[in-house]
Each structure stands twice: as C-alpha cells, then as structure tokens.
Design an enzyme around this catalytic site. Structure first.
Site, PDB file in Angstrom:
ATOM      1  N   LYS A  10       0.801  -1.234   0.000  1.00  0.00           N
ATOM      2  CA  LYS A  10       0.000   0.000   0.000  1.00  0.00           C
ATOM      3  C   LYS A  10       0.833   1.283   0.000  1.00  0.00           C
ATOM      4  CE  LYS A  10      -1.458   0.413   4.811  1.00  0.00           C
ATOM      5  NZ  LYS A  10      -2.580   0.408   5.730  1.00  0.00           N
ATOM      6  N   THR A  14       8.584  -4.848   9.245  1.00  0.00           N
ATOM      7  CA  THR A  14       9.791  -5.685   9.160  1.00  0.00           C
ATOM      8  C   THR A  14      11.054  -4.839   9.303  1.00  0.00           C
ATOM      9  OG1 THR A  14       8.701  -7.333   7.796  1.00  0.00           O
ATOM     10  CG2 THR A  14      11.112  -7.249   7.674  1.00  0.00           C
ATOM     11  N   ARG A  15      11.103  -3.757   8.568  1.00  0.00           N
ATOM     12  CA  ARG A  15      12.370  -3.016   8.582  1.00  0.00           C
ATOM     13  C   ARG A  15      12.631  -2.331   9.933  1.00  0.00           C
ATOM     14  NH1 ARG A  15      12.378   2.614   7.735  1.00  0.00           N
ATOM     15  NH2 ARG A  15      10.375   3.340   6.930  1.00  0.00           N
ATOM     16  N   ALA A  38      12.179  -3.983  12.821  1.00  0.00           N
ATOM     17  CA  ALA A  38      12.486  -5.014  13.822  1.00  0.00           C
ATOM     18  C   ALA A  38      13.924  -4.843  14.298  1.00  0.00           C
ATOM     19  CB  ALA A  38      12.274  -6.391  13.219  1.00  0.00           C
ATOM     20  N   GLN A  39      14.079  -4.812  15.598  1.00  0.00           N
ATOM     21  CA  GLN A  39      15.400  -4.515  16.156  1.00  0.00           C
ATOM     22  C   GLN A  39      16.109  -5.758  16.686  1.00  0.00           C
ATOM     23  OE1 GLN A  39      14.749  -1.533  19.166  1.00  0.00           O
ATOM     24  NE2 GLN A  39      13.867  -0.083  17.713  1.00  0.00           N
ATOM     25  N   GLU A  88      17.007 -12.643  24.923  1.00  0.00           N
ATOM     26  CA  GLU A  88      15.816 -11.824  25.168  1.00  0.00           C
ATOM     27  C   GLU A  88      14.910 -12.551  26.151  1.00  0.00           C
ATOM     28  OE1 GLU A  88      14.056 -10.478  21.470  1.00  0.00           O
ATOM     29  OE2 GLU A  88      15.896  -9.455  20.891  1.00  0.00           O
ATOM     30  N   HIS A 145       4.499  -4.047  24.119  1.00  0.00           N
ATOM     31  CA  HIS A 145       5.936  -4.099  24.417  1.00  0.00           C
ATOM     32  C   HIS A 145       6.183  -3.236  25.645  1.00  0.00           C
ATOM     33  CE1 HIS A 145      10.253  -4.060  23.965  1.00  0.00           C
ATOM     34  NE2 HIS A 145      10.146  -4.941  22.980  1.00  0.00           N
ATOM     35  N   ARG A 199       7.156 -11.170  28.184  1.00  0.00           N
ATOM     36  CA  ARG A 199       6.854  -9.790  27.815  1.00  0.00           C
ATOM     37  C   ARG A 199       5.559  -9.277  28.445  1.00  0.00           C
ATOM     38  NH1 ARG A 199       7.828  -8.535  21.630  1.00  0.00           N
ATOM     39  NH2 ARG A 199       9.986  -8.726  22.284  1.00  0.00           N
ATOM     40  N   HIS A 232       2.240  -3.568  20.278  1.00  0.00           N
ATOM     41  CA  HIS A 232       3.411  -3.982  19.502  1.00  0.00           C
ATOM     42  C   HIS A 232       3.095  -5.058  18.476  1.00  0.00           C
ATOM     43  CE1 HIS A 232       7.659  -4.628  18.777  1.00  0.00           C
ATOM     44  NE2 HIS A 232       7.593  -5.899  19.148  1.00  0.00           N
ATOM     45  N   GLU A 275       2.300 -11.700  10.424  1.00  0.00           N
ATOM     46  CA  GLU A 275       1.483 -11.232  11.549  1.00  0.00           C
ATOM     47  C   GLU A 275      -0.011 -11.289  11.224  1.00  0.00           C
ATOM     48  OE1 GLU A 275       2.837  -7.512  13.178  1.00  0.00           O
ATOM     49  OE2 GLU A 275       1.291  -7.499  14.738  1.00  0.00           O
ATOM     50  N   ARG A 303       3.431 -13.905  22.551  1.00  0.00           N
ATOM     51  CA  ARG A 303       4.530 -14.304  21.665  1.00  0.00           C
ATOM     52  C   ARG A 303       5.885 -14.209  22.362  1.00  0.00           C
ATOM     53  NH1 ARG A 303       7.944 -11.388  18.449  1.00  0.00           N
ATOM     54  NH2 ARG A 303       6.786  -9.469  18.800  1.00  0.00           N
TER      55      ARG A 303
HETATM   56  C1  SIN Z   1      12.476  -6.197  20.422  1.00  0.00           C
HETATM   57  O1  SIN Z   1      13.514  -6.007  19.816  1.00  0.00           O
HETATM   58  O2  SIN Z   1      12.332  -6.015  21.626  1.00  0.00           O
HETATM   59  C2  SIN Z   1      11.289  -6.663  19.659  1.00  0.00           C
HETATM   60  C3  SIN Z   1      11.497  -8.039  19.246  1.00  0.00           C
HETATM   61  C4  SIN Z   1      10.186  -8.699  19.052  1.00  0.00           C
HETATM   62  O3  SIN Z   1       9.150  -8.057  19.084  1.00  0.00           O
HETATM   63  O4  SIN Z   1      10.195  -9.925  18.911  1.00  0.00           O
END
Ligand code: SIN
Length: 509
Positions: free
Chosen positions: A32, A40-41, A43-44, A110, A225, A269, A330, A354, A365
């Site tokens: 769109k 996606t871009r 995502a950290q 994580e 998050h 989380r 999130h 997603e 998740r």
């Molecule tokens: C994050 O980097 O904390 C997000 C990773 C995720 O949502 O899986």
C-alpha cells in the site's frame, strides 16, 4: 502453475513472492505504500533460532510453549522450531549479514528464552537488513510489483477467493483476478493510541478476510511491548537492551521487576509490560525508567547504533541517564486462522506473517519469534500453492480457540451489525482502545468501549485513509467482542475481573 496475488511487502509477503516465483508460479505483489515501508524493517532485536551447540529445537519449543501461556499449538510450534534454522540459512543465502564475532555468529538473549539464540544484524537493525536483502532478491525475480496499491476487499465466488479489489493511489478501485491471494499485510498496532508500529499497520488483511467470511481468532491477544521510549511516536527500545543487562527502575530509582517475577526484566513480555504499566499508574502516570547506564557508552553505540541515535535525537544520553519508557501496542497474536501451510478457511486464500493466526504464539509471543514465523510459514505457504486448493475446514479451526468458536469468529459466522451513527474518528477509536482494551481490561470498560463504537459507521472508502478507518473499526469491534468473550486472564489478555481461573492461567501466573 498458478497465478498468485501477494498482498504486503514485509518479510512474509516478500518471502512468499520469492519462493512462489522460484517454484514457477506467476506472481504479483501489491503493497500500500512502498516496498520497504512496514514493520519488518523496524524489527530490532532479531530472529530466534536454535543454531548453537548449547541449544536445541526442543529448548526453543519449550520456551515458545511456556511463553504462549497454554494456548500455543504444539504442532505449529514444532514446525517453527524444526524448520527455523533452515530458514535462517536461507536468509544468509539471500544476503543478510548477521553480526559475527571472533567465534562466529553473535547471539543475543531476550526475555523468556532459556538460551541466547537471537541473531542480529547491524546491531539493532536486523529487520532493515532482512527487508533490504529480500527486496533485492524479489527484484531479481519476474515478480510484478505494484506500490501504492491497497487491498480494499477480497473477491469471493462460490465460496472461494478468486481475486481482490485494489485501491490505487488515485482513489479508483479495480478488481484483480488471481488463482490464489496471499495476505501478508502485517498487524494492527494502529488500533491503539500508543504503538511501536508504523502508520501502515492497520490490519487490512485481517479485516478484509473477516468481511469475506474467513475465520479469525485470538484477536483478544494483543502484545504490548514494555519498553517504548516515552516521546511522541513511542519508538521501540529493544528487549535486547535488557538482555544485555539494562534494568527497569521507578521514579525513585528503585529496581522493581524482581519484586514481581524472579526472572526480573527478562520475565515474559506480558508480565514485564503489566508491571511497568502498574508502576506507572502507582506513580500517577509518570513513566518508568530504563537504566542502561551500566552498559557503557562505547558498548551502547556499537551494539545498538540505531537506538543510540534515537535516544540522542530525543534529547537523552542513555549512557549517562536512565530514559523514560512506557508500554505500547506492539504485535497481534491473533489474525486469520490458518493451518500449517497458510491455508485459511476460504479456498484460494492464504495468510502469512502477523496477519495469520498460525497458533505458534498462543496468548503471548516469545520475543524474536515473529520474523522466524513469517519466514517458516511463508515458505510452507509458497509450497502449498502447488497443491489443489482447499479451505481449512472450520471444524479444524474451531478446535483451536473455544472462546472465538463460541463467539462465531472461527466459522466466519458472526456478523457485525451495520450502524448508522457518526462516521468513526480514528483518534477517538485509538484512545478508547488504549483506555479500555489495553494492558488491563474488565467487563465494565469493555462494555463501555463497545457501547461507544456500536453506533459508529465506517466511512465510504475512497482513499487509503478511509479504507484504513473501515478496517480499524471492524477490528476494534471484533477485538472488544473477543476480549468480552474471554472472561479469564491468559497471557497478554489480562482481565482484572477474571471470573474463570483456567489451569492454563494458573500455570502462567
Ligand atoms: C524487540 O527487539 O524487543 C522486539 C522483538 C520482538 O518483538 O520480537
């Protein structure tokens, strides 16, 4: 060979397009905005997979099931963890340069992972590395790509999906026929006033699938998050920062997570997000602080270059002072119900990433499983395109979430009334969702939200904004109905008036 229309330009859509083209199908992809715009871009943290000698698929399986609070589908999780390593190797072949140290691939830890297994690229730019490698890969294939082209609705004939109505930049809607449509439109974070998601995350695929009669499920499970920077736009501060040792402190400087859970800042989380939320309420709405000062300026700049820049841009030197954070919407655990190959309950319609409810995430998740899920299940969906199309039987779908089945979501049987009141206002809807359908819910608040939206009318669709508003209204009402129907607290769905304490909820508590 079939003609496939893929909707969405993030990891799930690009992956499906690449693999479907490689299998010899005719592939068109619409997105769109522009290809690289999306979640996606952004995502950290990275992508989780059991690739190291001290780890195993079995451990990854156990961690994913435990985080899912009893609702994850073991068959789907098994597929995720078993096929995940091969998909990561595919990414490396596509050109993703995961970070490496002297002993090979670097890996992060994580929350709720029993092993450090998160691969990352560019420090905290994993999503950007994946997106650009996949965009380059798809451009080398004979895939027609239409940007600025939004899904308005699906075309259904005799119970099967045969194409889509697409909204172009000029506001015209045109029908595009296809043998199969693959929905990869991402999540719906924009349902909430505070979100880490970009403006494009308006749940377009889930809403269109619902209107077409596909089963949707688990919409009550919205992941918040715990650590978004408390500045306009609430940018994400990766969980990987806590994985490296940063801690959460209240306004008096006291570390509080260990009072809540022995795993502290690396508890699942949902647990951390609720603890942050409650501490904020206790301190009159003032943000909680993320203290990364112990990690040192040089390490922060090397390991998290993007976040280092974002904090500085917001006026914080996070190597010297704790930074204010707040929870923010999130990720959507729910979505269009699929089987293990992306099939939905409508023949000819697939959902991946997603947008799909594969069952791997359950009620909460596990961090960094989302990019993995997108790759693993998009790969399977691309393979399933070569098989005769059939819809997932609604009986198969209904066995997965009895609450959604009760509400009629899983058969696509429940329809929403068509209200005649004022046209929905997006800011009002987002505020309502944040206040009443957020980290903590109760019947009174949910009923109030429902009553406010019941008379709101969707706008006539004539451009992207109005199409998105219609989708957000449909999804808000479905999410509220799902949250009302589930009277127990489970994972990310927390009812302060919990009247049913299921075994799963007890285990998760
Ligand atoms: C994050 O980097 O904390 C997000 C990773 C995720 O949502 O899986």
């Amino acid at each position: 060979m079939v003609h496939v229309l893929v909707v969405g330009g993030g990891i799930a859509g690009l992956w499906t397009a690449v693999k479907a083209a490689d299998a010899g199908h005719t592939v068109e992809l619409v997105t769109k905005t522009v290809l690289a715009d999306g979640n996606t871009r952004r995502a950290q943290g990275g992508i989780a997979a059991a690739l190291f000698p001290d780890d195993s698929a079995e451990r990854h399986f156990d961690d994913t099931i435990a985080a899912g609070a009893g609702l994850a589908d073991p068959d789907a999780v098994r597929v995720l963890v078993d096929e995940g390593p091969a998909r990561v190797r595919d990414l490396i072949r596509f050109g993703v340069g995961f970070d490496r140290g002297e002993s090979g691939l670097e890996r992060g830890l994580e929350a709720a992972h029993s092993r450090a297994r998160i691969l990352h690229a560019g420090g905290d730019a994993t999503g950007a590395a994946i997106e650009s490698a996949l965009v380059a890969t798809v451009r080398r294939r004979a895939v027609r790509i239409d940007e600025e082209t939004m899904l308005a609705d699906l075309v259904v004939e005799r119970g099967r999906v045969v194409g889509a109505r697409l909204l172009g930049a000029s506001g015209t809607i045109a029908e595009r026929r296809a043998d199969a449509v693959v929905l990869a439109t991402g999540g719906s974070g924009c349902l909430y006033r505070h979100t880490t998601n970009p403006a494009v995350a308006t749940g377009d695929g889930v809403a269109a699938a619902w209107r077409a009669g596909a089963a949707v499920s688990d919409l009550e499970f919205v992941q918040f998050h715990p650590t978004a920077l408390d500045v306009p736009g609430t940018p994400l501060i990766s969980e990987a920062v806590r994985g490296e040792g940063a801690v959460l402190v209240d306004r008096s400087g006291r570390r509080f997570m260990l009072d809540v859970d022995p795993r502290g800042e690396l508890a699942p989380r949902d647990v951390v997000a609720r603890a942050v939320w409650r501490r904020m309420v206790e301190q009159g709405g003032e943000p909680v602080l993320l203290d990364a000062t112990g990690l040192g300026a040089a390490f922060l700049a090397r390991r998290f270059p993007g976040l280092d820049a974002a904090c500085r841009e917001a006026g914080y030197d996070w190597s010297a002072v704790p930074v204010p954070i707040t929870p923010a919407a999130h990720y959507a655990m729910g979505g269009v119900v699929t089987d293990l190959d992306g099939r939905t309950t409508l023949a000819g319609l697939f959902a991946v990433g997603e947008t799909a409810r594969t069952g791997v995430h359950g009620a909460n998740r596990l961090a960094s499983n989302s990019l993995l899920e997108a790759a693993v299940f998009a790969d399977r969906a691309a393979r399933a395109l070569g098989e005769p199309f059939r819809g997932l039987r609604s009986r198969e779908a209904a066995s997965r979430n009895p609450v959604a089945a009760m509400a009629g979501f899983e058969t696509g049987a429940a329809r929403l009334p068509q209200p005649t009141g004022a046209v929905v206002d997006r800011a009002e809807l987002q505020q309502l969702m944040w206040e009443h359908v957020g980290l903590e819910r109760d019947a009174e608040g949910l009923a109030a939200a429902s009553a406010r939206l019941v008379s709101r009318r969707a706008p006539e669709v004539h451009d992207r904004r109005t199409a998105e508003d219609r989708n957000l209204l449909d999804l808000a009402r479905l999410t509220i109905a799902a949250a009302l129907a589930r009277r127990e607290s489970l994972g990310a769905h927390f009812r302060t008036d919990d009247v049913v304490t299921s075994d799963a909820a007890k285990e998760a508590a």
